[in-house]
Every structure is written in C-alpha cells, then in structure tokens.
Design a protein around this motif. Structure first.
Motif, PDB file in Angstrom:
ATOM      1  N   LEU A 104       0.746  -1.295   0.087  1.00  0.00           N
ATOM      2  CA  LEU A 104       0.050  -0.108   0.045  1.00  0.00           C
ATOM      3  C   LEU A 104       0.830   1.167  -0.079  1.00  0.00           C
ATOM      4  N   VAL A 105       2.053   1.309   0.909  1.00  0.00           N
ATOM      5  CA  VAL A 105       2.685   2.359   1.004  1.00  0.00           C
ATOM      6  C   VAL A 105       3.652   2.493  -0.388  1.00  0.00           C
ATOM      7  N   LEU A 106       4.195   1.483  -0.946  1.00  0.00           N
ATOM      8  CA  LEU A 106       4.884   1.808  -1.825  1.00  0.00           C
ATOM      9  C   LEU A 106       3.953   2.132  -3.175  1.00  0.00           C
ATOM     10  N   ILE A 107       2.708   1.470  -3.349  1.00  0.00           N
ATOM     11  CA  ILE A 107       1.888   2.105  -4.547  1.00  0.00           C
ATOM     12  C   ILE A 107       1.472   3.415  -4.015  1.00  0.00           C
ATOM     13  N   GLY A 108       1.043   3.975  -3.002  1.00  0.00           N
ATOM     14  CA  GLY A 108       0.614   5.251  -2.638  1.00  0.00           C
ATOM     15  C   GLY A 108       1.668   6.164  -2.670  1.00  0.00           C
ATOM     16  N   THR A 109       2.972   5.984  -2.605  1.00  0.00           N
ATOM     17  CA  THR A 109       3.852   6.921  -2.724  1.00  0.00           C
ATOM     18  C   THR A 109       4.928   6.833  -3.779  1.00  0.00           C
ATOM     19  N   LYS A 110       4.489   5.727  -4.665  1.00  0.00           N
ATOM     20  CA  LYS A 110       5.310   5.582  -5.936  1.00  0.00           C
ATOM     21  C   LYS A 110       6.817   5.260  -5.389  1.00  0.00           C
ATOM     22  N   GLY A 111       6.828   4.692  -4.353  1.00  0.00           N
ATOM     23  CA  GLY A 111       8.193   4.016  -3.580  1.00  0.00           C
ATOM     24  C   GLY A 111       9.160   5.174  -3.007  1.00  0.00           C
ATOM     25  N   LYS A 112       8.540   6.413  -3.002  1.00  0.00           N
ATOM     26  CA  LYS A 112       9.266   7.479  -2.477  1.00  0.00           C
ATOM     27  C   LYS A 112       9.333   7.615  -0.931  1.00  0.00           C
ATOM     28  N   HIS A 113       8.600   7.019  -0.393  1.00  0.00           N
ATOM     29  CA  HIS A 113       8.572   6.958   1.177  1.00  0.00           C
ATOM     30  C   HIS A 113       8.943   5.716   1.774  1.00  0.00           C
ATOM     31  N   PRO A 114      10.244   5.641   2.612  1.00  0.00           N
ATOM     32  CA  PRO A 114      10.964   4.697   2.848  1.00  0.00           C
ATOM     33  C   PRO A 114      10.201   3.700   3.955  1.00  0.00           C
ATOM     34  N   GLY A 115       8.781   3.905   4.313  1.00  0.00           N
ATOM     35  CA  GLY A 115       8.046   3.206   5.276  1.00  0.00           C
ATOM     36  C   GLY A 115       7.951   1.695   4.657  1.00  0.00           C
ATOM     37  N   TRP A 116       7.590   1.767   3.330  1.00  0.00           N
ATOM     38  CA  TRP A 116       7.069   0.744   2.619  1.00  0.00           C
ATOM     39  C   TRP A 116       8.401  -0.535   3.000  1.00  0.00           C
ATOM     40  N   PHE A 117       9.586   0.042   2.795  1.00  0.00           N
ATOM     41  CA  PHE A 117      10.735  -0.975   2.986  1.00  0.00           C
ATOM     42  C   PHE A 117      10.797  -1.583   4.433  1.00  0.00           C
ATOM     43  N   ILE A 118      10.555  -0.574   5.389  1.00  0.00           N
ATOM     44  CA  ILE A 118      10.615  -1.226   6.803  1.00  0.00           C
ATOM     45  C   ILE A 118       9.512  -2.013   7.168  1.00  0.00           C
ATOM     46  N   LEU A 119       8.456  -1.865   6.599  1.00  0.00           N
ATOM     47  CA  LEU A 119       7.126  -2.781   6.739  1.00  0.00           C
ATOM     48  C   LEU A 119       7.539  -4.145   6.070  1.00  0.00           C
ATOM     49  N   LEU A 120       8.057  -3.892   4.892  1.00  0.00           N
ATOM     50  CA  LEU A 120       8.569  -5.312   4.263  1.00  0.00           C
ATOM     51  C   LEU A 120       9.485  -6.016   4.955  1.00  0.00           C
ATOM     52  N   LEU A 121      10.401  -5.481   5.351  1.00  0.00           N
ATOM     53  CA  LEU A 121      11.553  -6.111   6.289  1.00  0.00           C
ATOM     54  C   LEU A 121      10.899  -6.508   7.708  1.00  0.00           C
ATOM     55  N   ILE A 122      10.132  -5.923   8.213  1.00  0.00           N
ATOM     56  CA  ILE A 122       9.370  -6.586   9.447  1.00  0.00           C
ATOM     57  C   ILE A 122       8.660  -7.941   9.114  1.00  0.00           C
ATOM     58  N   GLY A 123       7.879  -7.697   8.125  1.00  0.00           N
ATOM     59  CA  GLY A 123       7.072  -9.009   7.646  1.00  0.00           C
ATOM     60  C   GLY A 123       8.209  -9.932   7.267  1.00  0.00           C
ATOM     61  N   PHE A 124       9.303  -9.761   6.624  1.00  0.00           N
ATOM     62  CA  PHE A 124      10.190 -10.864   6.282  1.00  0.00           C
ATOM     63  C   PHE A 124      10.703 -11.394   7.302  1.00  0.00           C
ATOM     64  N   LEU A 125      10.952 -10.456   8.385  1.00  0.00           N
ATOM     65  CA  LEU A 125      11.776 -11.001   9.654  1.00  0.00           C
ATOM     66  C   LEU A 125      10.772 -11.897  10.529  1.00  0.00           C
ATOM     67  N   ILE A 126       9.421 -11.846  10.344  1.00  0.00           N
ATOM     68  CA  ILE A 126       8.666 -12.690  11.155  1.00  0.00           C
ATOM     69  C   ILE A 126       8.381 -13.846  10.189  1.00  0.00           C
ATOM     70  N   VAL A 127       8.366 -13.756   9.246  1.00  0.00           N
ATOM     71  CA  VAL A 127       8.301 -15.358   8.192  1.00  0.00           C
ATOM     72  C   VAL A 127       9.641 -16.051   8.454  1.00  0.00           C
ATOM     73  N   VAL A 128      10.774 -15.535   8.490  1.00  0.00           N
ATOM     74  CA  VAL A 128      11.885 -16.113   8.922  1.00  0.00           C
ATOM     75  C   VAL A 128      11.850 -16.649  10.017  1.00  0.00           C
ATOM     76  N   SER A 129      11.381 -15.744  11.103  1.00  0.00           N
ATOM     77  CA  SER A 129      11.268 -16.435  12.556  1.00  0.00           C
ATOM     78  C   SER A 129      10.510 -17.553  12.686  1.00  0.00           C
ATOM     79  N   CYS A 130       9.244 -17.616  11.837  1.00  0.00           N
ATOM     80  CA  CYS A 130       8.407 -18.808  12.060  1.00  0.00           C
ATOM     81  C   CYS A 130       9.037 -20.145  11.313  1.00  0.00           C
ATOM     82  N   LYS A 131      10.020 -19.861  10.404  1.00  0.00           N
ATOM     83  CA  LYS A 131      10.601 -21.188  10.010  1.00  0.00           C
ATOM     84  C   LYS A 131      11.699 -21.691  10.754  1.00  0.00           C
ATOM     85  N   ILE A 132      12.148 -21.039  11.662  1.00  0.00           N
ATOM     86  CA  ILE A 132      12.958 -21.474  12.773  1.00  0.00           C
ATOM     87  C   ILE A 132      12.501 -21.961  14.319  1.00  0.00           C
ATOM     88  N   MET A 133      11.212 -21.472  14.207  1.00  0.00           N
ATOM     89  CA  MET A 133      10.473 -22.076  15.486  1.00  0.00           C
ATOM     90  C   MET A 133      10.089 -23.351  15.613  1.00  0.00           C
TER      91      MET A 133
END
Length: 133
Positions: free
Chosen positions: A104-133
């Motif tokens: 949503l942030v990536l599309i809404g800001t055409k990638g100009k707002h860095p929040g999309w990357f942090i949200l993506l990173l948080i989601g990625f960290l959660i997925v990785v954590s589930c793989k090792i649990m």
C-alpha cells in the motif's frame, strides 16, 4: 529468545515513533493555531474537521504499530510455547498486515516513502522467525 521477532518488534516500535514525530514536524506543524495539540487551521484543501481526523488517524497508525511491537517482543521472549497454533496464527496475521501495508505504501507513494521498506523488512523477519520456531 527469538532474535528475528525481537528485532521486528523493535523496528515496529521505532517505525511508530518516527512516523508520529516526523508527521508532526513535516505535516502538522504548520496546521496548528496557537500551539494547540490538534491541528485545526482550515485551508482550501482541508476543512478543520478533515484535518482533525487526518491527524487522529495518522497517530492511530503509530499506536497500532506499538501494539504490534508489544506482541512481537512478548512472543520473542517466550521460551516454550503452550499454544503454538495460536502464536503462529498471530504471527501470520501480523506478517500479512506488514506485507499488505508495504504494498500500500509502495504504490501510494510511488516508492518515495521509506516506510514501505521497513514494513516489508518486518514482515520478512516474522516469516523467517516462523521457519526456525
């Protein structure tokens, strides 16, 4: 301790803090009358009532981020899961929320707002954590 979830929780908390502080400074600072807490200066684009709900919603996103941060940090500190299915369900919901938020942030800001990357990173960290649990 699950380091991936802990880092995701800290990032969620910091994202909420930065979101509120920068929003106040960059967006709402010039919209206040006489240093009121809630901005209320009318403009051609926004009436006072619209500005007030925009301000409230802006900070509500930060509050929700802090709530998610608390959940992630608490889950990261649990050693033995009694209800692993419930924990996995919560983590799946949070990671999906972060991924959709990133899109949503990536599309809404055409990638100009860095929040999309942090949200993506948080989601990625959660997925990785589930793989090792």
């Amino acid at each position: 301790m699950n380091n991936y979830l802990f880092i995701a929780g800290i990032l969620s908390f910091l994202l909420g803090v930065i979101h509120s502080v920068l929003g106040e400074y960059l967006i709402f600072k010039k919209k206040r009358i006489k240093k009121e807490i809630v901005p209320s200066k009318d403009s051609l684009e926004l009436r006072e009532r619209h500005l007030r709900i925009l301000w409230s919603t802006w900070h509500l996103a930060s509050v929700f981020g802090w709530c998610i941060a608390g959940l992630l940090i608490k889950i990261s500190l649990i050693e033995n899961f009694q209800e692993i299915e419930l924990v996995n369900f919560i983590l799946e919901l949070i990671s999906s929320t972060m991924f959709f938020g990133a899109i949503l942030v990536l599309i809404g800001t055409k990638g100009k707002h860095p929040g999309w990357f942090i949200l993506l990173l948080i989601g990625f960290l959660i997925v990785v954590s589930c793989k090792i649990m």
